[in-house]
Every structure is written in C-alpha cells, then in structure tokens.
Design a protein around this motif. Structure first.
Motif, short mmCIF file in Angstrom:
data_model
loop_
_atom_site.label_atom_id
_atom_site.label_comp_id
_atom_site.label_asym_id
_atom_site.label_seq_id
_atom_site.Cartn_x
_atom_site.Cartn_y
_atom_site.Cartn_z
N VAL A 220 0.81 -1.30 -0.06
CA VAL A 220 0.05 -0.19 -0.17
C VAL A 220 0.88 1.55 -0.18
N GLN A 221 1.82 1.18 0.94
CA GLN A 221 2.78 2.43 0.85
C GLN A 221 3.63 2.69 -0.32
N GLU A 222 4.01 1.67 -1.26
CA GLU A 222 4.56 1.84 -2.33
C GLU A 222 3.82 2.43 -3.37
N PHE A 223 2.46 1.76 -3.29
CA PHE A 223 1.59 2.41 -4.41
C PHE A 223 1.33 4.07 -4.31
N ALA A 224 1.12 4.20 -2.74
CA ALA A 224 0.85 5.65 -2.54
C ALA A 224 1.93 6.71 -2.73
N ASP A 225 3.31 6.09 -2.54
CA ASP A 225 4.16 7.01 -2.98
C ASP A 225 4.44 7.00 -4.40
N ARG A 226 4.50 5.90 -4.99
CA ARG A 226 4.68 6.10 -6.33
C ARG A 226 3.58 7.21 -6.99
N HIS A 227 2.53 7.16 -6.57
CA HIS A 227 1.24 8.15 -6.95
C HIS A 227 1.71 9.42 -6.89
N ASN A 228 2.38 9.50 -5.67
CA ASN A 228 2.99 11.14 -5.15
C ASN A 228 4.08 11.61 -6.07
N LEU A 229 5.09 10.63 -6.68
CA LEU A 229 6.22 11.04 -7.21
C LEU A 229 5.81 11.04 -8.58
N ARG A 230 4.65 10.72 -9.11
CA ARG A 230 4.60 10.29 -10.53
C ARG A 230 4.84 11.66 -11.61
N ASN A 231 4.56 12.88 -11.03
CA ASN A 231 4.67 13.94 -11.86
C ASN A 231 6.07 14.33 -12.15
N SER A 232 7.12 13.77 -11.20
CA SER A 232 8.38 14.09 -11.44
C SER A 232 9.14 13.20 -12.50
N ASP A 233 10.19 13.68 -12.99
CA ASP A 233 10.97 13.23 -13.90
C ASP A 233 11.64 11.62 -13.62
N THR A 234 11.52 10.89 -14.34
CA THR A 234 12.11 9.46 -13.78
C THR A 234 13.18 9.42 -12.91
#
Length: 332
Positions: free
Chosen positions: A276-290
């Motif tokens: 759950v934490q992985e998916f939440a944080d990936r969601h929060n980072l998704r607008n940044s460059d890879t």
C-alpha cells in the motif's frame, strides 16, 4: 531522449536503453549513487561523521576517523550487507518506479539474473523508502476524498476448507485499507487498518487533514460527525453530487487491485501495508522526471535516522519474515 507519447508529456522519462547507458558498469553506478546520497560531503553511514577518507578495503572503500570503521554508500541503509551490485539495485528501482502496477519478485529474479528469494528481499528493502516516516508532510488543506477498501481473495476462488473458516458475507476474511486524497496537491496517504469503525476512520481523517478541510466520503456511518463533511450515497447509485465524490480514491484503489490480480496475484495481510505504501508514494512521485524519482528513492533509502529510532537497525531478512501477528498465508 524518449519521444513524447500519450500520458504525462510534461515529465521526462527514461527508456530501458537509456538506463543501461546511464549505468554501464558497477563503478559508474556507485559514483552516481554517491553523488545523490552525498551531494555536499561524504559522511559515515554508522556515525554520521564527515571526517572520512578513501581506503583500500575490498568492499568498503572509505574509512571513518571518528568511529574508526570502514564504510560504503550502502552502510546504514537497507542495502547494507547486500552482495547484489549497485548497478542491479539502480535498475530494480527504475523498474519499480516505471511499472505502474509494480514488479513481482519473479520478474525481478528473471530480469536481474538473481534468485527469487534475493529478489523478494530486495524489493521489500526498496519499499523501505516508501514506508511512513517523520517527514510525511503537512496535513491536507482539502478538499479531501476519504475512502476505504478491502483486499483479499474472492470466496469462489477459495478451497472448500478455506470457505468453511469464513463466517459471514461480503468483506469477511479480507483486510481493510483506508486512504485520503488531497485534491489540491493530488497527494495520497493510505494504510492498512484493523477495523473500519468510527474511532479508526475518523482518527485517520483528523491525522491527515487540517480542521477546516472539506471532507468527502461515501455514506458509511463511521464518518458521521466529521466537521465540514459531505457524503455521496453509493448504495442508491449516487456517485457524484456537485463537488462531492470519491472518484479519485476509487481510481487509486483500482490500480492497487489491478496489481493484486495482474502482478502479484496474491497478497498476504502480513506484508500488505508495504505494498500500500509503495503505491501511495509512487502515485505522489509520478509527476517528477524518472531520474528525479530515482534520486528521491536513493535519498530516502540513505536516510536511516527514523529507522534506527524505531528498530535499532535497518531491515534484515529475519525481521522481514518474523511473525508480526498477521497471517502470512496469501489470499488469492
């Protein structure tokens, strides 16, 4: 550079060819990670001292003059004591970030040419960068959508013996997860909860929102009494009423459950909160460059102060498999 395609064209991605060129060998990967983790000055991962120098040790290239010990960029992080090359760690983090439904340990085992056991331990150590910590951010100003979901297998897919153990209908035998999404920042916070009663759900809302925030939920009675609260009645097919809806959180849950079905296939309650934490944080980072997402993950992996305060050490394999009071049996 990766060509623009449908999706978030404002951010710069990295192709697999570019990531291989960025980390062509172990020395290049180590130098890049050191530059990210130590942007100003090299410091010891054991005591934090900057009184260090290069050393001729085979695996620990630096010496700390204060605690008088050898160290590397992995020391004091979840990567410590790992025999897996840093180049493979970097590629694994890239794969975790660029696959919206994450990657399974079996795929990581095949892609990185390591054992499945090592891949499983590896990906859980990467998830340490996504676990909640003291720097989780300010409470949401709102409007905020709050919703809960249940993760677990379908009764029709269970064996007869498993079905007999379940008493009741609907969500019986499943694990509850609650989440909040701030519409202003598009950030998500979520965690596994033991119950979906009023103290638990309202406590989660109070923890993650400012007192004046407008909160939208479904018609669950546990939310009744919240200030500045409005609900939609899913039970009578009402999903949107003006600004009142929980569609943002529903979208987040759908991604998590698609990963459950398509990537992991089975999730045990014991480790569910890590996913759950992985998916939440990936969601929060998704607008940044890879590349910036990768830098963020490595910085968080190197920041071990809160981990030391909580556990006294970084994540070990024995700690990962030890009993935490939750069932380890996966629910298919």
């Amino acid at each position: 550079m990766t060509l623009n395609a449908p999706g978030k064209a404002h951010r710069t991605g990295l192709s697999m060819m570019e990531i291989m060129e960025l980390f062509p060998d172990e020395d290049t990967a180590r130098e890049w990670i050191e530059e990210v983790v130590w942007p100003n000055e090299r410091c010891c991962g054991k005591c934090g001292s900057t009184h260090t120098r290069e050393a001729s040790h085979k695996t620990m290239p630096y010496w700390c003059s204060d605690c008088r010990s050898y160290f590397s960029v992995k020391t004091g992080t979840p990567l410590a004591c790992s025999k897996i090359p840093l180049r493979k760690w970097a590629i694994a983090i890239y794969l975790c970030l660029t696959n919206l439904k994450s990657v399974s340990s079996m795929k990581l085992h095949r892609d990185l040419d390591i054992s499945q056991k090592a891949a499983w331990f590896m990906i859980h150590r990467i998830r340490e960068a996504w676990m909640p910590d003291a720097d989780e951010g300010d409470p949401y100003d709102g409007p905020v959508e709050v919703d809960e979901t249940y993760v677990g297998g379908k009764r029709k897919n269970m064996s007869n013996a498993q079905r007999k153990e379940l008493t009741g209908r609907g969500t019986v035998g499943k694990t509850a997860v609650v989440g909040a999404k701030d519409r202003a920042t598009n950030r998500v916070s979520a965690r596994v909860v033991e119950a979906t009663d009023k103290p638990t759900l309202q406590g989660f809302v109070v923890e993650h929102t400012v007192p004046e925030a407008k909160v939208y939920t479904d018609e669950a009675r546990a939310y009744v009494g919240l200030p500045h609260h409005e609900a939609v009645k899913h039970g009578v097919a009402e999903y949107v009423r003006g600004q009142a809806h929980t569609n943002g959180m529903e979208s987040f849950w759908s991604m998590l459950k698609r990963a459950h079905m398509g990537t992991f296939h089975k999730l045990s309650p014991k480790h569910l909160d890590r996913y759950v934490q992985e998916f939440a944080d990936r969601h929060n980072l998704r607008n940044s460059d890879t590349i910036d997402q990768m830098r963020t993950v490595f910085v968080r992996l190197s920041w071990t102060l809160y981990k030391v305060q909580l556990r006294g050490c970084t994540l070990t394999y024995n700690e990962l498999i030890t009993d935490n009071g939750l069932p380890n049996g996966a629910r298919g």
